[in-house]
Design an enzyme around this catalytic site. Structure first.
Site, PDB file in Angstrom:
ATOM      1  N   ASP A   1      42.370  43.449  33.521  1.00  0.00           N
ATOM      2  CA  ASP A   1      41.543  43.869  34.654  1.00  0.00           C
ATOM      3  C   ASP A   1      40.062  43.841  34.274  1.00  0.00           C
ATOM      4  O   ASP A   1      39.687  43.677  33.101  1.00  0.00           O
ATOM      5  CB  ASP A   1      41.970  45.288  35.071  1.00  0.00           C
ATOM      6  CG  ASP A   1      41.766  45.539  36.542  1.00  0.00           C
ATOM      7  OD1 ASP A   1      40.950  44.837  37.162  1.00  0.00           O
ATOM      8  OD2 ASP A   1      42.414  46.470  37.068  1.00  0.00           O
TER       9      ASP A   1
ATOM     10  N   ASP B   1      43.243  42.594  45.740  1.00  0.00           N
ATOM     11  CA  ASP B   1      43.722  43.972  45.828  1.00  0.00           C
ATOM     12  C   ASP B   1      44.200  44.285  47.237  1.00  0.00           C
ATOM     13  O   ASP B   1      44.765  45.354  47.471  1.00  0.00           O
ATOM     14  CB  ASP B   1      42.607  44.949  45.435  1.00  0.00           C
ATOM     15  CG  ASP B   1      42.586  45.175  43.934  1.00  0.00           C
ATOM     16  OD1 ASP B   1      43.531  44.749  43.250  1.00  0.00           O
ATOM     17  OD2 ASP B   1      41.614  45.783  43.440  1.00  0.00           O
TER      18      ASP B   1
HETATM   19  C1  DGJ Z   1      42.118  47.041  40.157  1.00  0.00           C
HETATM   20  C2  DGJ Z   1      43.321  46.169  40.209  1.00  0.00           C
HETATM   21  O1  DGJ Z   1      43.106  45.058  40.995  1.00  0.00           O
HETATM   22  C3  DGJ Z   1      44.530  46.967  40.632  1.00  0.00           C
HETATM   23  O2  DGJ Z   1      45.642  46.133  40.784  1.00  0.00           O
HETATM   24  C4  DGJ Z   1      44.776  48.011  39.593  1.00  0.00           C
HETATM   25  O3  DGJ Z   1      45.128  47.402  38.391  1.00  0.00           O
HETATM   26  C5  DGJ Z   1      43.546  48.881  39.436  1.00  0.00           C
HETATM   27  N1  DGJ Z   1      42.366  48.102  39.198  1.00  0.00           N
HETATM   28  C6  DGJ Z   1      43.721  49.843  38.303  1.00  0.00           C
HETATM   29  O4  DGJ Z   1      42.604  50.548  38.025  1.00  0.00           O
END
Ligand code: DGJ
Length: 748
Positions: free
Chosen positions: A479, A549
C-alpha cells in the site's frame, strides 16, 4: 521484423508485419521523423516525406537558406531555442547559463533482442528473435554530451519501445532539466485525445476531446503516477472506434512524476511528448555520468481501440510482468479490510478465514493493523513487527493457523511510510522527506520515508524480509496512502534536490526488486487505490494491482472499463464487497458484484460469515465458477463492446485463443419499464464455428453472434428471469459460449 539503414539517404526503417517507423538525418545533422503507422514497402529513399517550405516569418538555421527551420520539421527528439519553439524533449543547463544544445548524428548500432534498462522497469524479450533494438548516437560538440536514442521493434504487434540515454562526456558538470522518454512529431492533428483520469476511488475514467492548436496534457507532480491521471494516452482518428480505424496508444513505464502531452503547432502538426515531468526535475550530470530515461511504449493499431488494447495486454502480461505468477491464474482471496478495518483479533481473523475456506477461497489476506501500535491510522507505520496483543504468536503463528485451514496466507505492508508515533520515526526523525525550515504536511497522519536513501530502503527491506523469511507468507499487498509534499532529501546536496522525486521511485523499484529476487514465489499486489500507482512501472514487479478503493459494482464498471484500455485483466484487482457498499452506500445484487469482479483477479472484501446461508451457497457457486473459468477470464482476448461512459448498458467479453470459449459480461445500471429489444454484436469469435449458450442451450454460428448479435432483451422474452431470477436495477448477466460440432445446430 527488421531495422534497415539506407546509407545513401541516411534513413532508418524499422518495421514488422504491422508497422513502419521511418526517420532520417536532417540537413543540420539532427534526427528527423518521417513516418509512423501501418507498414509500408521498404525503399532507399523517402526524402519526399521531408517537407520544408520557405515561410515568411520563420527563423532559419542556415544563412542564406530560408527554407530550413526546425519549427517546420518533424523531429525525433526536439530541442528548444534553435528555431524550434515547441516544448522540447531535452534541455540541459550549462555552466554559462545557456540551455541551447545541438545534437548531431554520429552513428548507429543494431542489436538483436532488447537490452535491460539498469534500475528501471522495462519490457523485455525471452529470446533474441523476439525484437531488434536500434541505438542512434548523437552528440553536442560544445558540451560533449552524447545522446543515445533507443528504439525496439518487436517481431509481433504494432509495438515500438523508446527511451533515451544522456551521457556527459565533456569536461564540465551539467544539469539535465528535461529528458523525455519519447518525442513523436505527427504530420497532422486530425486526432481525438483520450485520457484516463479521475480521483481517488474514481480512477481511470475515459475523457475524450478533439486535438486543437495548443497544448493538451495530463501529468502528475505528486511523486506517484496518481489517481488523478494515468501515464497513458491515446490519439485516435475521429472515425476510429473500438473495432476499426487508427489509434496510437502511448504508455510510460514509470510510477513517479510524469508528463504526457500533445502540442499542435501553428501548421497543424502534432508533437507528442512523454516522460518524467520536467517541472522540478534537475539531474546533475557530472563528467562521465549518464542518465537513462524510463521507457515509453507506443502501440499503433488499425483495428481500433480494442486492437490497441489487446496488443498492450499481451505485451504487459507476457513481456513486462515477470516471475512465477506471470502466467498463472490468480488465487481467489478474501481480504479482511472492509470486514473489520482496524477492529480484529486473531480468532476473529481465523473465523473469517474459516468461512472463506468453506466457500472455496484459496488465500486469506490480513490487511492494515497487525503491526506496532497500529490500532488506528495515527500510529505504527514503519514498525513492521507484529503486535503481540493482537497476534500472540506473531505473523508466524497466524500464518500457521491459516495454512492449517488449507489456505495460503497474505499480508499487507505500507513500506514507504511512517507515523511520527512509531519506533522507526523516534529512532530516525531525519528519514522523512521534508524541507528544512518548513512545516511538513501529512496525509492520513503519515509521512513519506526518504526512499532516495539506501540506508532507508535497506532498513525497510530488513524488516520485511524477516517476516517473509520466517512466516509462511504467499502474497503481499503493498500500500501507499499519500502523495509526496515538501520533497527534499537531507542526504543530498542542494544542487541535487531536483533529483529526489526520481531517486525516490528508483528506491521503490530497488526494494521491489530485492523482494522479488529473494522471495520469488510471493505474489505481489500493488495497492493502487491507496498508492494511485496503477501503472506499467509497478506491473514489472507486481503482476496485479488493487484497481480502486471503490468496490461498488456499478462504479467499478467505469473504473475497470477505463483500466482495460491499457492494462490486462489479469492485472486488475477486483473483489466482491458488502451491500450496502462502504464507499457509495449502494446496494447491488450479489450476482452483479461477482459478474463485475470476475473480470479481474477476483476475491472477497467482506466477512462471509455475515451473509445468509442462501448467499453463502451463491458465493460457493461463484468461486467454483471462477476456478473453472479464470484462465479464460484473466488471460483471454478481452473486447470492450458497450461503454458505461455512454449509457445505461455496459458489455464486454473474453475469448480464448482457439475461439472455442467465450464469456460475455452484460450489465444494466438502471431498470426501466417496457424496455426496448436489445442485442449486442459480439467480436473475436470464429464466424464458422457453432457456439452453444450455456443455460438456454441455444446454438448459434459465430457469424450470427457477430453480425446479428446476442439477444439481451429482457422482461419480454422471459429469458432473463429464467437465467438469473433478477431483473431490477443493477442487473447483470454472464453468457457463456462454447464451440460445438456444427451438426448440433441442426439438432436444435
Ligand atoms: C488503502 C487500501 O486501498 C485499502 O484497501 C486498505 O488496504 C487500506 N489502505 C488500509 O489502510
Amino acid at each position: 521484423m527488421s531495422i534497415l539503414f539506407s546509407g545513401s539517404t541516411k534513413t532508418f526503417h524499422l518495421y514488422n508485419q504491422e508497422i513502419s517507423y521511418i526517420m532520417t538525418v536532417l540537413p543540420n545533422g539532427h534526427m528527423g521523423q518521417l513516418y509512423f503507422g501501418k507498414k509500408v514497402h521498404h525503399r532507399e529513399d523517402y526524402s519526399y516525406l521531408y517537407e520544408t517550405v520557405c515561410r515568411p516569418m520563420a527563423s532559419c538555421v542556415f544563412e542564406g537558406d530560408r527554407s530550413f527551420s526546425l519549427e517546420h520539421v518533424k523531429q525525433e527528439y526536439g530541442v528548444y531555442g534553435t528555431t524550434d519553439y515547441r516544448r522540447p524533449a531535452i534541455e540541459i543547463l550549462q555552466p554559462n547559463g545557456s540551455r541551447i544544445c545541438d545534437f548531431k548524428y554520429q552513428g548507429y548500432e543494431i542489436q538483436k533482442g532488447k537490452p535491460a534498462l539498469t534500475g528501471l522497469p522495462a519490457t523485455y524479450t525471452e529470446n533474441e528473435d523476439e525484437a531488434e533494438t536500434l541505438c542512434i548516437t548523437l552528440a553536442d560538440s560544445l558540451t560533449g554530451v552524447v545522446l543515445e536514442l533507443l528504439y525496439t521493434v518487436f517481431a509481433k504487434g504494432g509495438i515500438l519501445a523508446r527511451s533515451a540515454r544522456i551521457s556527459n562526456k565533456g569536461e564540465e558538470e551539467l544539469h539535465l532539466t528535461t529528458a523525455m522518454s519519447l518525442c513523436l512529431d505527427l504530420p497532422d492533428c486530425d486526432y481525438e485525445w483520450l485520457q484516463f483520469s479521475g480521483a481517488w476511488a474514481r480512477e481511470r475514467h475515459l475523457k475524450v476531446r478533439k486535438l486543437e492548436q495548443g497544448i493538451q496534457a495530463v501529468d502528475s507532480r505528486r511523486g506517484n503516477s496518481s489517481h488523478e491521471h494515468n501515464p497513458f494516452i491515446v490519439l485516435k482518428r475521429p472515425a476510429a472506434n473500438e473495432f476499426q480505424g487508427e489509434a496510437i496508444g502511448f504508455s510510460l513505464i514509470y510510477s513517479g512524476n510524469f508528463l504526457a502531452q500533445a502540442e499542435v503547432d501553428t501548421h497543424d502538426t502534432t508533437r507528442v511528448l512523454m516522460g518524467i515531468h520536467p517541472m522540478g526535475f534537475d539531474w546533475k550530470l557530472e563528467k562521465g555520468e549518464s542518465f537513462q530515461t524510463p521507457e515509453a511504449v507506443m502501440v499503433f493499431s488499425e483495428q481500433g481501440l480494442n486492437g490497441m488494447s489487446q496488443t498492450f495486454h499481451r505485451l504487459y502480461q507476457k513481456r513486462l510482468a515477470r516471475g512465477y505468477w506471470r502466467d498463472k491464474a490468480r488465487p481467489i482471496l478474501n481480504n479482511n479490510w472492509e470486514a473489520t478495518y482496524f477492529d480484529f483479533t486473531e480468532d476473529r481473523l481465523v473465523e473469517i478465514a474459516g468461512k472463506a475456506k468453506e466457500c472455496g477461497v484459496e488465500l486469506f489476506v490480513l490487511d492494515d493493523g497487525w503491526f506496532g501500535q497500529r490500532n488506528n491510522d495515527h500510529a505504527g507505520l514503519g514498525d513492521w513487527v507484529a503486535n503481540p496483543k493482537r497476534l500472540s504468536r506473531g505473523i508466524t503463528g497466524l500464518a500457521e493457523r491459516i495454512e492449517g485451514l488449507g489456505m495460503k496466507f497474505g499480508l499487507w505492508f505500507e513500506p514507504e511510510m511512517v507515523n511520527k508515533d512509531s519506533d522507526l520515526y523516534r529512532a530516525h526523525p531525519d528519514w522523512i522527506l521534508s524541507t528544512p525550515g518548513r512545516s511538513v504536511s501529512h496525509g492520513r497522519n503519515q509521512y513519506v520515508l526518504d526512499f532516495s536513501r539506501k540506508e532507508v530502503v535497506d532498513c525497510i527491506y530488513g524488516m520485511m524480509a524477516k517476516i517473509l523469511g520466517e512466516a509462511k507468507v504467499s502474497y503481499v499487498k503493498w500500500d501507499m496512502n499519500r502523495s509526496i509534499t515538501e520533497c527534499y532529501s537531507k542526504a543530498l546536496l542542494p544542487e541535487r534536490q531536483g533529483e529526489v522525486f526520481h531517486r525516490y521511485i528508483l528506491g521503490v523499484y530497488e526494494l521491489y526488486d530485492r523482494l522479488n529476487r529473494n522471495f520469488p514465489h510471493v505474489l505481489f499486489e500493488s495497492c493502487a487505490s491507496g498508492g494511485g500507482r496503477f501503472d506499467p512501472g509497478i506491473l514489472y514487479y507486481a503482476p496485479q494491482g488493487w484497481a480502486s478503493d471503490d468496490s461498488d459494482a456499478v462504479e467499478r464498471l467505469k473504473i475497470q472499463y477505463g483500466t482495460s484500455f491499457c492494462y490486462p485483466i489479469s492485472s486488475i484487482g477486483s473483489h466482491v464487497s458488502v451491500a450496502p457498499n462502504h464507499q457509495v452506500f449502494r446496494s447491488t445484487p450479489l450476482h452483479t458484484r461477482a459478474n463485475v469482479a470476475y473480470f479481474g483477479t477476483f476475491g472477497y472484501e467482506l466477512d462471509l460469515n455475515k451473509l445468509t446461508e442462501e448467499e453463502q451457497e451463491a458465493v460457493k457457486g461463484q468461486i467454483a465458477f471462477m476456478k473453472e473459468y479464470r484462465e479464460l477470464l484473466q488471460f483471454g482476448r478481452f473486447y470492450r463492446l458497450v461503454s458505461p461512459f455512454e449509457g445505461n448498458i455496459t458489455c464486454w467479453m473474453v475469448v480464448n485463443d482457439e475461439q472455442t470459449e467465450a464469456i460475455v459480461g452484460w450489465y444494466r445500471t438502471l431498470s426501466h419499464v417496457n424496455m426496448p429489444y436489445t442485442r449486442v454484436r459480439l467480436h473475436g469469435l470464429n464466424p464458422d464455428f457453432c457456439y452453444v449458450e450455456q443455460g438456454s442451450e441455444r446454438v448459434y454460428y459465430g457469424d450470427e453472434l457477430m453480425n446479428i448479435g446476442l439477444i439481451t432483451s429482457d422482461g419480454m422474452s422471459g429469458q432473463v428471469e429464467e437465467l438469473t431470477g433478477e431483473y431490477g436495477d443493477f442487473d447483470s448477466r454472464l453468457y457463456i459460449l462454447r464451440a460445438v460440432q456444427e451438426k448440433q445446430i441442426a439438432d436444435k
